[in-house]
Design a protein around this motif. Structure first.
Motif, mmCIF file in Angstrom:
data_model
loop_
_atom_site.group_PDB
_atom_site.id
_atom_site.type_symbol
_atom_site.label_atom_id
_atom_site.label_comp_id
_atom_site.label_asym_id
_atom_site.label_seq_id
_atom_site.Cartn_x
_atom_site.Cartn_y
_atom_site.Cartn_z
ATOM 1 N N ALA A 1 7.338 -23.254 8.668
ATOM 2 C CA ALA A 1 6.245 -22.888 7.702
ATOM 3 C C ALA A 1 5.335 -21.876 8.573
ATOM 4 N N VAL A 2 5.259 -22.092 9.950
ATOM 5 C CA VAL A 2 4.259 -21.324 10.772
ATOM 6 C C VAL A 2 5.108 -19.918 11.017
ATOM 7 N N ASP A 3 6.259 -20.172 11.124
ATOM 8 C CA ASP A 3 7.171 -18.600 11.483
ATOM 9 C C ASP A 3 6.940 -17.814 10.093
ATOM 10 N N ASP A 4 7.269 -18.401 8.744
ATOM 11 C CA ASP A 4 7.129 -17.829 7.638
ATOM 12 C C ASP A 4 5.705 -17.285 7.250
ATOM 13 N N ALA A 5 4.667 -17.938 7.831
ATOM 14 C CA ALA A 5 3.221 -17.427 7.670
ATOM 15 C C ALA A 5 3.022 -16.259 8.418
ATOM 16 N N TYR A 6 3.400 -16.475 9.731
ATOM 17 C CA TYR A 6 3.289 -15.357 10.707
ATOM 18 C C TYR A 6 3.992 -13.792 10.205
ATOM 19 N N ARG A 7 5.294 -14.281 10.034
ATOM 20 C CA ARG A 7 5.992 -12.826 9.503
ATOM 21 C C ARG A 7 5.395 -12.302 8.327
ATOM 22 N N ALA A 8 4.838 -13.139 7.386
ATOM 23 C CA ALA A 8 4.066 -12.462 6.130
ATOM 24 C C ALA A 8 2.956 -11.687 6.405
ATOM 25 N N GLY A 9 2.088 -12.263 7.531
ATOM 26 C CA GLY A 9 0.851 -11.802 8.015
ATOM 27 C C GLY A 9 1.511 -10.150 8.657
ATOM 28 N N ALA A 10 2.571 -10.285 9.446
ATOM 29 C CA ALA A 10 3.047 -8.966 10.121
ATOM 30 C C ALA A 10 3.266 -8.075 9.208
ATOM 31 N N GLU A 11 3.834 -8.428 7.948
ATOM 32 C CA GLU A 11 4.207 -7.622 6.566
ATOM 33 C C GLU A 11 2.730 -6.852 6.099
ATOM 34 N N GLU A 12 1.915 -7.853 5.909
ATOM 35 C CA GLU A 12 0.662 -7.502 5.378
ATOM 36 C C GLU A 12 -0.134 -6.378 6.347
ATOM 37 N N MET A 13 0.287 -6.491 7.886
ATOM 38 C CA MET A 13 -0.313 -5.668 8.640
ATOM 39 C C MET A 13 0.242 -4.070 8.362
ATOM 40 N N LYS A 14 1.561 -4.133 8.096
ATOM 41 C CA LYS A 14 2.146 -2.732 8.083
ATOM 42 C C LYS A 14 1.522 -2.121 6.803
ATOM 43 N N ARG A 15 1.243 -2.887 5.746
ATOM 44 C CA ARG A 15 0.690 -2.187 4.708
ATOM 45 C C ARG A 15 -0.905 -1.805 4.892
ATOM 46 N N PHE A 16 -1.496 -2.606 5.615
ATOM 47 C CA PHE A 16 -2.993 -2.414 6.084
ATOM 48 C C PHE A 16 -2.913 -0.943 6.860
ATOM 49 N N HIS A 17 -1.868 -0.925 7.769
ATOM 50 C CA HIS A 17 -1.990 0.262 8.775
ATOM 51 C C HIS A 17 -1.649 1.435 7.820
ATOM 52 N N SER A 18 -0.777 1.313 6.829
ATOM 53 C CA SER A 18 -0.558 2.488 6.209
ATOM 54 C C SER A 18 -1.712 2.955 5.224
ATOM 55 N N ILE A 19 -2.580 2.002 4.858
ATOM 56 C CA ILE A 19 -3.857 2.350 4.133
ATOM 57 C C ILE A 19 -4.652 3.077 5.056
ATOM 58 N N ALA A 20 -5.046 2.302 6.391
ATOM 59 C CA ALA A 20 -5.900 3.099 7.085
ATOM 60 C C ALA A 20 -5.388 4.519 7.431
ATOM 61 N N ARG A 21 -3.996 4.806 7.739
ATOM 62 C CA ARG A 21 -3.408 5.947 8.238
ATOM 63 C C ARG A 21 -3.531 6.943 6.912
ATOM 64 N N SER A 22 -3.969 6.494 5.844
ATOM 65 C CA SER A 22 -3.873 7.545 4.778
ATOM 66 C C SER A 22 -5.323 7.902 4.708
ATOM 67 N N GLY A 23 -6.041 7.620 5.555
ATOM 68 C CA GLY A 23 -7.374 8.448 5.794
ATOM 69 C C GLY A 23 -8.535 7.443 5.444
#
Ligand code: SF4
Length: 343
Positions: free
Chosen positions: A140-162
């Motif tokens: 469950a911890v591994d899954d939660a961390y993996r999901a968090g890492a995926e969200e970080m990618k989305r967050f970075h792409s929002i930030a990089r869009s200005g």
């Protein structure tokens, strides 16, 4: 359901989507302290040691706010390193100890050490310790961390869009997945991200200003005195390091004769050098905090290196007045407008 409080300060601006998703995956309810206000700042100033920099004092204020809200835990990690061969300012390492020593009525802290230089196994061991607090299995911890890492990618792409990081967090929370604006690229000269950026009046911005500084200073409305918002209201497009291509920033930073070993310092220098070469950037502002050791060195390097683009170093502390900042911003914008006209 247990509640985990996350103070809206320091690395909140860089990692909130990861942390929130991780704790939600462990079955916790995440509570974030409110946007910084005068009461939070004053609380922090009264509690922290005088020698602490303003962002650390503000962090104290956020922790006290969470104490008042009665959360079960406060997440205050001991950050040592978030990338190989680079470190975070030593003040981050001592945060949990300083809080325990100075904040009365503190709930239990989740103060895991985050030091990626010690390898993935060490990091995972720390994550599993957190999982144990919520009765979660390793899977469950591994899954939660993996999901968090995926969200970080989305967050970075929002930030990089200005979008500045505080706006990007808000958009991410609302589930906004818009990434329709191009990332910055000096090679194409499209340079400035921020197709979304408009002045308050809704007209196109005419000046483009690069803003450097630690995210927890630049994006905190009280510490920075709303620097980004004010520049936009003056009709400027604003470019921050998080809107740039991280690889470009890394490449620029690697041109220094000696490697910068502070993660944020490296980012500032790489971004500053990128801005210096980008023709669409009319001026660069570096927001430094009084009493910050890394800023005193990094700000100096950036000031020396950014020699062809107008540059302004703004140093803030708890005594900085709003009027002084506004006057300096207006003078800077007038100066670069005149310079552009002459050119
Ligand atoms: S890098 Fe500077 S501003 Fe940031 S926590 Fe350290 S001393 Fe404070």
């Amino acid at each position: 359901m247990k509640t985990v409080g996350i103070p809206r300060g320091l690395f909140y601006y860089y990692y909130y989507p990861l942390w929130k998703t991780f704790f939600a995956g462990l079955g916790a309810r995440v509570v974030v302290s409110p946007v910084t206000n005068r009461r939070i700042v004053d609380d922090g100033i009264l509690t922290a040691v005088d020698e602490a920099c303003l962002p650390v004092k503000v962090y104290y204020g956020h922790v006290k706010e969470l104490c008042r809200q009665g959360v079960d835990f406060i997440f205050a990690p001991r950050l040592v390193s978030v990338e190989q061969r680079c470190y975070i300012c030593p003040k981050f390492m001592g945060i949990p100890d300083m809080l325990r020593a100075q904040v009365p009525g503190l709930p239990p802290l989740i103060d895991i050490k985050i030091d990626v230089t010690r390898g993935e196994r060490d990091l995972k061991r720390n994550m599993y310790q957190v999982g144990a607090l919520f009765g979660c299995t390793r899977k469950a911890v591994d899954d939660a961390y993996r999901a968090g890492a995926e969200e970080m990618k989305r967050f970075h792409s929002i930030a990089r869009s200005g979008h500045p990081l505080n706006d990007a967090i808000e958009l991410w929370e609302k589930g906004n997945r818009h990434t329709g604006y191009p990332a910055c690229s000096p090679a194409t000269g499209t340079g400035v991200a921020g197709g979304s950026q408009e002045t308050a009046a809704g007209c196109s911005a005419s000046l483009t200003v690069g803003v450097l500084g630690h995210g927890y200073s630049v994006y905190d409305p009280v510490i920075s005195m709303d620097l980004v918002k004010r520049l936009r209201e003056m009709g400027c497009k604003v470019v921050t390091p998080e809107m740039l291509d991280p690889q470009e920033v890394e490449n620029q930073a690697s041109t220094l004769p000696k490697r910068m070993f502070w993660s944020l310092g490296k980012k500032m220098i790489g971004s500053g050098l990128w801005m210096e070469q980008e023709a669409s950037i009319d001026g660069v502002i570096y927001l430094a905090c009084f009493g910050c050791g890394p800023d005193s060195l990094v700000g100096e390097i950036v000031e020396r290196r950014v020699s062809h683009t107008p540059f302004m170093l703004l140093t803030v502390d708890e005594h900085t007045g709003e009027a002084g900042i506004v006057t300096r911003l207006e003078a800077f914008c007038d100066m670069i407008t005149r310079r552009r006209r002459l050119a």
